[in-house]
Design an enzyme around this catalytic site. Structure first.
Site, PDB file in Angstrom:
ATOM      1  N   HIS A  47      -4.707  -1.787   3.248  1.00  0.00           N
ATOM      2  CA  HIS A  47      -3.247  -1.954   2.821  1.00  0.00           C
ATOM      3  C   HIS A  47      -3.281  -2.156   1.473  1.00  0.00           C
ATOM      4  CE1 HIS A  47      -3.821  -6.419   2.834  1.00  0.00           C
ATOM      5  NE2 HIS A  47      -4.294  -6.156   4.241  1.00  0.00           N
ATOM      6  N   HIS A  49      -5.543  -4.905  -0.239  1.00  0.00           N
ATOM      7  CA  HIS A  49      -6.634  -4.690  -0.634  1.00  0.00           C
ATOM      8  C   HIS A  49      -6.793  -3.507  -1.887  1.00  0.00           C
ATOM      9  CE1 HIS A  49      -6.916  -4.820   3.976  1.00  0.00           C
ATOM     10  NE2 HIS A  49      -8.135  -5.773   3.636  1.00  0.00           N
TER      11      HIS A  49
END
Ligand code: AMP
Length: 284
Positions: free
Chosen positions: A35, A38
């Protein structure tokens, strides 16, 4: 197209040849189901290094429930697409399988001295979790030997564990922390959010709202009352959520503290049915 390596020997020689050409390497370990949290780590790694290595490996030894491991979301192709949206010439992916990372099996892992950081909060509620984290991060560090490695404040206690093992094992790696990325309603981004029911997702804003309320009223209200209110705000009269713990600790030691002259941080773990969410914020 992103280059994907599956073998330790391959990623090791890729990284060593680039290092011998004077390139710097930033490493972002993940368990996939990526997501924007990250991606923020990967973007920071790209800004600060010539190359970024992103590992995608769901590490069995850090799960303390078989069900949680089986339910953990996996979406490798979509992960690659997300990483390709960054500067893909400068990113490579390391995606080993379990046999590659644990050739001798998973029974003898986890004998790190974690200096008691694993005795509180996440460590206390998830026995063996941080030994599993230390084991895999050490193995990954040995495969990549990066200059810098990037970890999210979302998992603040994990960050403390990584800093501790890096120091005690004398690993020449700079550990860089990245602030928590949140959804518009304040919920910390997490791969596990995808597992929430519609109802839990719609109400999950309660967690961050309750935490920021503690922060706002910290100087003017009794701490016990603040914590009691926060539990009530999160769980609600509908008991949609269950607070596993909510604690104020000194962020340097992770020991309980309410001393306003110390860098205090509020941590919580909350159950939404079978999904466990964690979050933390600074109180200063
Ligand atoms: P995971 O894939 O959950 O093991 O997380 C991989 C890395 O991403 C860890 O360093 C996490 O702390 C970090 N991370 C996860 N969620 C967030 C977030 N919402 N904001 C910033 N970093 C995050």
């Amino acid at each position: 197209m992103l280059e994907v390596f599956q073998r330790k020997s391959e990623i090791f020689s890729y990284c060593s040849s680039h290092k011998s050409m004077g390139k710097t390497i930033g490493f972002v370990p993940t368990m996939g189901a990526l997501h924007t949290g990250h991606l923020q780590l990967a973007t920071t790694a790209l800004e600060q290094n010539d190359l970024a290595v992103v590992s995608i490996f769901v590490n069995p030894t850090q799960f303390n429930s078989e069900g949680d491991l089986l339910r953990y979301p996996r979406q490798f192709e979509q992960d690659l697409k997300m990483l390709e949206s960054l500067d893909s010439d400068k990113i490579v992916v390391f995606n080993p399988d379990v046999q590659e990372m644990y050739p001798d099996g998973m029974n003898n892992t986890g004998t790190y001295d974690l200096n008691g950081i694993d005795a509180v909060m996440e460590g206390a509620h998830r026995p063996g979790h941080f030994q599993g984290v230390a084991t895999i991060v050490h193995k990954l560090f040995s495969s990549v030997e990066p200059h810098k490695a990037y970890f999210g404040e979302k998992d603040f206690q994990q960050l403390a564990i990584i800093r501790h093992i890096t120091k005690s094992l004398n690993l020449p790696i700079d550990i860089i922390s990245v602030p928590t990325i949140r959804e518009d309603d304040g919920l910390a981004k997490s791969s596990r959010n995808a597992l929430l029911s519609e109802e839990h997702r719609a109400e999950a804003h309660r967690i961050y709202a309750a935490m920021t309320k503690v922060k706002k009223n910290f100087d003017v209200q009794k701490i016990d009352d603040l914590i009691e209110e926060a539990i009530h705000d999160i769980q609600g009269s509908d008991h949609l959520f269950k607070v596993e713990y909510i604690e104020i600790v000194d962020e340097n030691t992770l020991r309980p503290s309410t001393n306003p002259h110390r860098p205090l941080r509020l941590f919580t773990a909350v159950w939404a049915n079978k999904v466990r969410l964690i979050d933390n914020i600074s109180l200063i």
